[in-house]
Enzyme design. Structure first.
Site, PDB file in Angstrom:
ATOM      1  N   LYS A  34       0.881  -1.171   0.000  1.00 31.74           N
ATOM      2  CA  LYS A  34       0.000   0.000   0.000  1.00 31.74           C
ATOM      3  C   LYS A  34       0.914   1.215   0.000  1.00 31.74           C
ATOM      4  O   LYS A  34       1.459   1.598   1.031  1.00 31.74           O
ATOM      5  CB  LYS A  34      -0.887  -0.018   1.253  1.00 31.74           C
ATOM      6  CG  LYS A  34      -2.217   0.710   1.127  1.00 31.74           C
ATOM      7  CD  LYS A  34      -2.108   2.204   0.880  1.00 31.74           C
ATOM      8  CE  LYS A  34      -1.846   3.022   2.114  1.00 31.74           C
ATOM      9  NZ  LYS A  34      -1.697   4.472   1.785  1.00 31.74           N
ATOM     10  N   CYS A  85      13.478  10.581   7.349  1.00 33.58           N
ATOM     11  CA  CYS A  85      13.350  10.155   8.751  1.00 33.58           C
ATOM     12  C   CYS A  85      14.688  10.250   9.476  1.00 33.58           C
ATOM     13  O   CYS A  85      14.720  10.449  10.678  1.00 33.58           O
ATOM     14  CB  CYS A  85      12.797   8.748   8.813  1.00 33.58           C
ATOM     15  SG  CYS A  85      13.726   7.612   7.777  1.00 33.58           S
ATOM     16  N   GLU A  90       9.358  16.414  15.249  1.00 38.42           N
ATOM     17  CA  GLU A  90       9.865  16.112  13.904  1.00 38.42           C
ATOM     18  C   GLU A  90       9.179  17.054  12.905  1.00 38.42           C
ATOM     19  O   GLU A  90       7.964  17.042  12.765  1.00 38.42           O
ATOM     20  CB  GLU A  90       9.560  14.654  13.554  1.00 38.42           C
ATOM     21  CG  GLU A  90      10.187  14.258  12.240  1.00 38.42           C
ATOM     22  CD  GLU A  90       9.822  12.837  11.838  1.00 38.42           C
ATOM     23  OE1 GLU A  90       8.653  12.462  11.955  1.00 38.42           O
ATOM     24  OE2 GLU A  90      10.728  12.116  11.382  1.00 38.42           O
ATOM     25  N   GLU A 101       9.045   1.140  11.056  1.00 39.79           N
ATOM     26  CA  GLU A 101      10.153   2.097  10.931  1.00 39.79           C
ATOM     27  C   GLU A 101       9.502   3.467  10.994  1.00 39.79           C
ATOM     28  O   GLU A 101       8.720   3.817  10.108  1.00 39.79           O
ATOM     29  CB  GLU A 101      10.864   1.947   9.584  1.00 39.79           C
ATOM     30  CG  GLU A 101      11.507   0.603   9.345  1.00 39.79           C
ATOM     31  CD  GLU A 101      12.693   0.341  10.229  1.00 39.79           C
ATOM     32  OE1 GLU A 101      13.172   1.278  10.907  1.00 39.79           O
ATOM     33  OE2 GLU A 101      13.147  -0.813  10.258  1.00 39.79           O
TER      34      GLU A 101
END
Ligand code: NAP
Ligand code: MG
Length: 497
Positions: free
Chosen positions: A189, A300, A399, A265
């Protein structure tokens, strides 16, 4: 080299196919519904993509299960799976221009990066795992002479892979490389914003000889297609890359349904720690700019916090500005551009809101701090350096996932280690020192899955990648360690008469 004009021409001529790929063929969604994929550099619609939901996921899972049970891939000779995956890597290489263009158009990534890195690395990743396929050994336990006790790894079955938009082809390769190598069936997906390169790679995998049902792509929203995979009773494992908040949902989905394995992750707020002994700040500046701004900071493992002693602060800021002056922001199809557009309007507004909040909380803007190229209709943000940031400020803790880096000054090295670890994340960190003793001692005290010393990066294909704390869960991407999470471990105890 292809020029900006030529890339624009190629983009205008390309026909795009947004249909899903299920059970070996392109198809619309069961509901016939679609959603628009936009070009982040213009805000304009690129193509309509199939909006898959529960019914489509059911169909993909049934095809995946049938293929798995048939053994056409799961028990095929390892040398055969290897040969097919090597062919896939070769086909990706042969379609580099086409795939790079799709990524640049859909993700706003600079075409030069897609050509040099994203697509070749994706092929290299598939090739690396393909090569391991017929070089994996299992074990016998030391259980005595009257027993043969085999410890073997078996493919886990049907794997769902739910992916982010920042490195669409590469994150796909990180998942399907090991998952297909060990014999699973995989349903991917992709993120809504970036389905096109994934769909083309599915076409190529089929062409390479991956059997129907073994690799399907259900395009659609996370809420719908992603959740359906997460909750499906016949999916054995979900491998996810994306935000920590969404990752946590998959643990709930699993707990509420069939206790499928979950590998996550997730995000990071990664420190770059500069020790006082570093002599050559030119090298640091070069890498620190790449760490902060590569892929527009939509990374990331972006090094978004620079921890620096006061003796080095001003000089490093000056040198980073000089490096950044060579990083042009503009149309991703221009080969000279190093910074493209942010993925979508909502994300762009979020990044700008982070910048405004940092200003309000007292951080000083060294450069950037505003939207850019607004006349294009695209979502560009100036690369931004903040100084005078304290560890409590939101910009030092949350973040941003955009082109924003903050300088935090420290007094003692012990303070730097404490600040580096003072986050709920633990994905990556960089350490800069000229002293090999400090390198080892301090690297071992930083709570992160990957610590690079005197460079920024994520290692190579032979090194595992994943996070400590809330940056990850349940396994690792890349390297032979990635294979473990896609296998069940079986003991077969054979008593000899
Ligand atoms: P995201 O919103 O968490 O989405 C990731 C994937 O999950 C997308 O395919 C998304 O689908 C799907 N999803 C969203 N909501 C869902 C739900 N309720 N149920 C099931 N699936 C759902 O993350 P993103 O915005 O795409 O990517 C940015 C984040 O990814 C950042 O936080 C970054 O740190 C992280 N990231 C981590 C790594 C790593 O290796 N650790 C690598 C890259 C990115 P839709 O978006 O299509 O709805
Ligand atoms: Mg999303």
């Amino acid at each position: 080299m292809t020029t900006h004009q030529e890339w624009k021409q190629k983009a205008a001529e390309r026909s795009l196919d947004g249909r899903a790929f299920i059970a070996g063929e392109r198809c619309g969604s069961a509901s016939s519904e679609t959603f628009a994929t936009l070009n982040p550099a213009s805000g304009k619609v690129l193509v309509e993509v199939a909006a898959c939901g529960e019914k489509d996921v059911d169909r993909a899972v049934a095809a995946a299960r049938n293929a798995f049970e048939s053994g056409v891939w799961s028990t095929a000779a390892p040398a055969h799976r290897k040969a097919v995956l090597l062919r896939l890597a070769q086909l990706i290489d042969e379609h580099t221009d086409e795939l790079a263009l799709l990524e640049a158009l859909e993700a706003g990534k600079p075409i030069s990066e897609c050509l040099a890195l994203d697509i070749p690395e994706s092929a290299a990743c598939i090739r690396w795992h393909a090569e391991v396929t017929d070089k994996r050994y299992d074990a016998l336990s030391p259980s005595g002479a009257d027993v043969v006790s085999m410890i073997t790894r078996e493919p886990i079955g049907v794997v769902g892979a739910v992916l982010p938009w920042n490195f669409p082809a590469l994150m796909l390769a990180w998942k399907i490389g090991p998952a297909l190598s060990v014999g699973n069936s995989v349903i991917v997906k992709p993120a809504e914003q970036t389905s096109l390169s994934t769909l083309r790679i599915a076409d190529l995998a089929f062409e390479a000889g991956v059997p129907a049902g073994v690799f399907s792509v259900v395009t659609g929203s996370g809420e719908s297609a992603g959740q359906a995979l997460g909750r499906h009773p016949d999916v054995d494992l979900v491998a996810f890359t994306g935000s920590t908040a969404t990752g946590k949902r998959f643990l709930h989905y699993s707990a509420d349904t069939n206790l499928k394995r979950v590998v996550l992750e997730c995000g990071g707020k990664n420190p770059q720690v500069i020790l006082p002994d570093v002599a050559n700040l030119d090298a640091v500046a070069e890498q620190a700019v790449a760490a902060a701004f590569w892929n527009m900071g939509e990374n990331c493992s972006a090094g978004s916090r620079i921890l620096v002693p006061s003796s080095k602060r001003a000089e490093l800021i000056e040198k980073m500005q000089a490096v950044l002056a060579g990083w042009r922001t503009g149309d991703p199809l221009d080969p000279d551009v190093k910074l493209g557009a942010l993925i979508e309007q909502k994300h762009y507004e979020k990044v700008l809101a982070h910048i405004e909040k940092a200003k309000e909380q007292g951080a000083r803007v060294v450069c950037g701090g505003r939207a850019a190229l607004t006349e294009t209709g695209g979502w560009f943000v100036e690369p931004t350096i903040f100084d005078q940031v304290t560890p409590e400020m939101a910009i030092a803790r949350e973040e941003v996932f955009g082109p924003v880096v903050c300088f935090i000054e420290y007094d003692e090295v012990e303070d730097a280690i404490r600040i580096a670890n003072d986050t709920c994340y633990g994905l990556a960190a960089s350490l800069w020192t000229d002293n090999v003793n400090s390198a080892h001692k301090i690297a071992s005290r930083i709570r992160a899955g990957t610590v690079t010393v005197n460079c920024f990066g994520e290692g190579d294909l032979a090194t595992p990648f994943g996070g400590f704390k809330q940056s990850g869960f349940g396994g690792r991407d890349k390297s032979v360690y990635a294979h473990d999470q896609y296998c069940e471990l079986k003991t077969t105890w054979l008593k000899l008469a």
